[in-house]
Scaffold this active site. Structure first.
Site, short mmCIF file in Angstrom:
data_model
loop_
_atom_site.label_atom_id
_atom_site.label_comp_id
_atom_site.label_asym_id
_atom_site.label_seq_id
_atom_site.Cartn_x
_atom_site.Cartn_y
_atom_site.Cartn_z
N ARG A 168 0.82 -1.22 0.00
CA ARG A 168 0.00 0.00 0.00
C ARG A 168 0.85 1.27 0.00
O ARG A 168 0.51 2.27 0.64
CB ARG A 168 -0.97 0.04 1.20
CG ARG A 168 -2.00 -1.04 1.20
CD ARG A 168 -2.90 -0.99 -0.04
NE ARG A 168 -3.79 -2.12 -0.04
CZ ARG A 168 -3.45 -3.32 -0.54
NH1 ARG A 168 -2.29 -3.52 -1.12
NH2 ARG A 168 -4.30 -4.32 -0.49
N SER A 246 -10.82 -0.42 2.89
CA SER A 246 -10.17 -0.64 4.20
C SER A 246 -9.71 0.71 4.75
O SER A 246 -9.02 1.45 4.06
CB SER A 246 -8.95 -1.54 4.02
OG SER A 246 -9.35 -2.78 3.49
N GLU A 340 -5.37 4.06 5.82
CA GLU A 340 -5.00 3.80 4.42
C GLU A 340 -5.42 4.95 3.50
O GLU A 340 -4.63 5.37 2.64
CB GLU A 340 -5.63 2.48 3.96
CG GLU A 340 -5.22 2.09 2.56
CD GLU A 340 -5.88 0.80 2.10
OE1 GLU A 340 -5.69 -0.25 2.74
OE2 GLU A 340 -6.59 0.84 1.08
#
Ligand SMILES: Cc1cc2nc3c(=O)[nH]c(=O)nc-3n(C[C@H](O)[C@H](O)[C@H](O)COP(=O)(O)OP(=O)(O)OC[C@H]3O[C@@H](n4cnc5c(N)ncnc54)[C@H](O)[C@@H]3O)c2cc1C
Length: 348
Positions: A168, A246, A340
């Site tokens: 990520r 998420s 995130e």
């Protein structure tokens, strides 16, 4: 700026999947890559604050909005260079919806991206956090990313090795706002079979062993089913999907911190010796799992990692929920969860 497609000032909540975000001074949507480059250069030269926005599926924008110009990326186009030895090399404009690229590759039998079906947003957003799901990350299939470097005003192309893709993350995430992604080039295999299935849950649904292949179309369909069950496919009728996906990344811990986790915590050893655990598991175990919260912002009833807007939540409501969840996990396990999505004009 009217020549560049200015949309009247409005609220960013209309442009984000979390459905929050306050007013913006000006929103422009340049139609071509040349206009996109020219617009951003001109705004930068004028010292105007700029927010580059794709599908708005990975941002949490404050209720105060953005006091500057939002440049919405809407450039479209997929060009292909197909050869038996090198496979399909697809150069895709940043504003192309990810879903339309998925349709294109499945239709033409270009394999590799199939486990990424159902991810919202635009192609230009995918290298920013090295989008991934069910065992594949885009960085594995990207060959180059063409950008406008706003610090020099020059167009600059990065090879995948230079993008610093990680879990990520990428160089584009480390230096927020510096680069405008103009197009992304992917190299895919020719054929109707998927890449080897690495994710046990997906292998189980497909009825194959981990490491086996299946028809790419079946893989994409199975992923979509799994994702729908978790509220991870956008659906106007389902508030469990009014999220940024998420909300927290899975923590990657050093060996000592991993050893201190409860015995039944998930542990995924990483190549560098560290251990990834599951943020969803930590949230569940700390008591903040599916359905937590009774206000306008709640944890999704289908997935402990998604913070959702039940209809009339503000960014402040979502931030408050995120802080409660993070504090709960911190108190139970001593681990600080990291968000995130990109936070615009606000912080946790
Ligand atoms: C229901 C749901 C499920 C999701 N599932 C997943 C998943 O499985 N895996 C995953 O990794 N992500 C997932 N996401 C997160 C998100 O969809 C992806 O990160 C997506 O790639 C973001 O693209 P976007 O166009 O919406 O970016 P935006 O949200 O518009 O922007 C995100 C960030 O990237 C920047 N940015 C966007 N486009 C450009 C550009 N062209 N140039 C420079 N900067 C740019 C923005 O400034 C911002 O900082 C999910 C989100 C939702 C809502």
């Amino acid at each position: 700026m009217t020549d560049l497609g200015t949309v009247p000032a409005e609220r960013l909540s209309a442009h984000t999947t979390l459905r929050v975000g306050g007013p913006v001074r000006r929103l422009v949507a340049p139609a071509t890559e040349a206009e996109l480059v020219e617009t951003v250069r001109r705004l930068d030269a004028a010292g105007e604050p700029v927010l580059i926005l794709g599908g708005g599926s990975n941002v949490l924008v404050s209720d105060d909005g953005f006091d500057g110009t939002v440049v919405k990326v809407v450039t479209r186009g997929i060009s292909s260079d197909v050869a038996a030895c090198s496979g399909a090399v697809l150069t895709v404009a940043a504003g192309e919806p990810w879903e339309s690229l998925m349709d294109h590759v499945l239709e033409h039998e270009y394999a590799g991206l199939e486990t990424l079906a159902g991810i919202p947003g635009l192609v230009g957003g995918t290298p920013i956090q090295n989008v991934g799901a069910y065992g594949t990350e885009v960085g594995q299939l990207i060959t180059t990313v063409r950008t406008l470097d706003r610090s020099t005003g020059q167009v600059r192309t990065f090879f995948a090795e230079e993008c610093q893709f990680g879990y990520r993350s990428s160089r584009f995430k480390f230096e927020p706002g510096r680069y405008v992604v103009l197009s992304v080039t992917f190299q895919l295999r020719l054929g109707s079979l998927s890449a080897p299935i690495r994710y046990p849950e997906l292998a189980r649904v497909l009825g194959v062993e981990v490491g086996a292949r299946a028809a790419a179309r079946d893989v994409a369909a199975a992923v979509l089913d799994l994702r729908r069950g978790k509220g991870m496919v956008l659906d106007d009728a389902d508030a469990d999907t009014w999220s940024a996906g998420s909300f927290f990344t899975n923590p990657v811990l050093d060996a000592d911190a991993a050893a201190a986790l409860p015995a039944d915590a998930p542990r995924f050893p990483q190549p560098d010796g560290r251990v990834k655990t599951s943020a969803a598991w930590l949230i569940d175990r700390a008591g903040y799992g599916k359905g937590y919260g009774d206000g306008p912002a709640q944890v999704s009833s289908k997935h402990s990692l998604a913070l959702t807007n039940r209809g009339d939540a503000t960014a402040a409501d979502l931030l408050d929920l995120a802080r409660r969840v993070r504090a709960g996990v911190q108190q139970s396990f001593g681990i600080t969860l990291v968000p995130e999505p990109v936070l615009v004009g606000c912080a946790l």
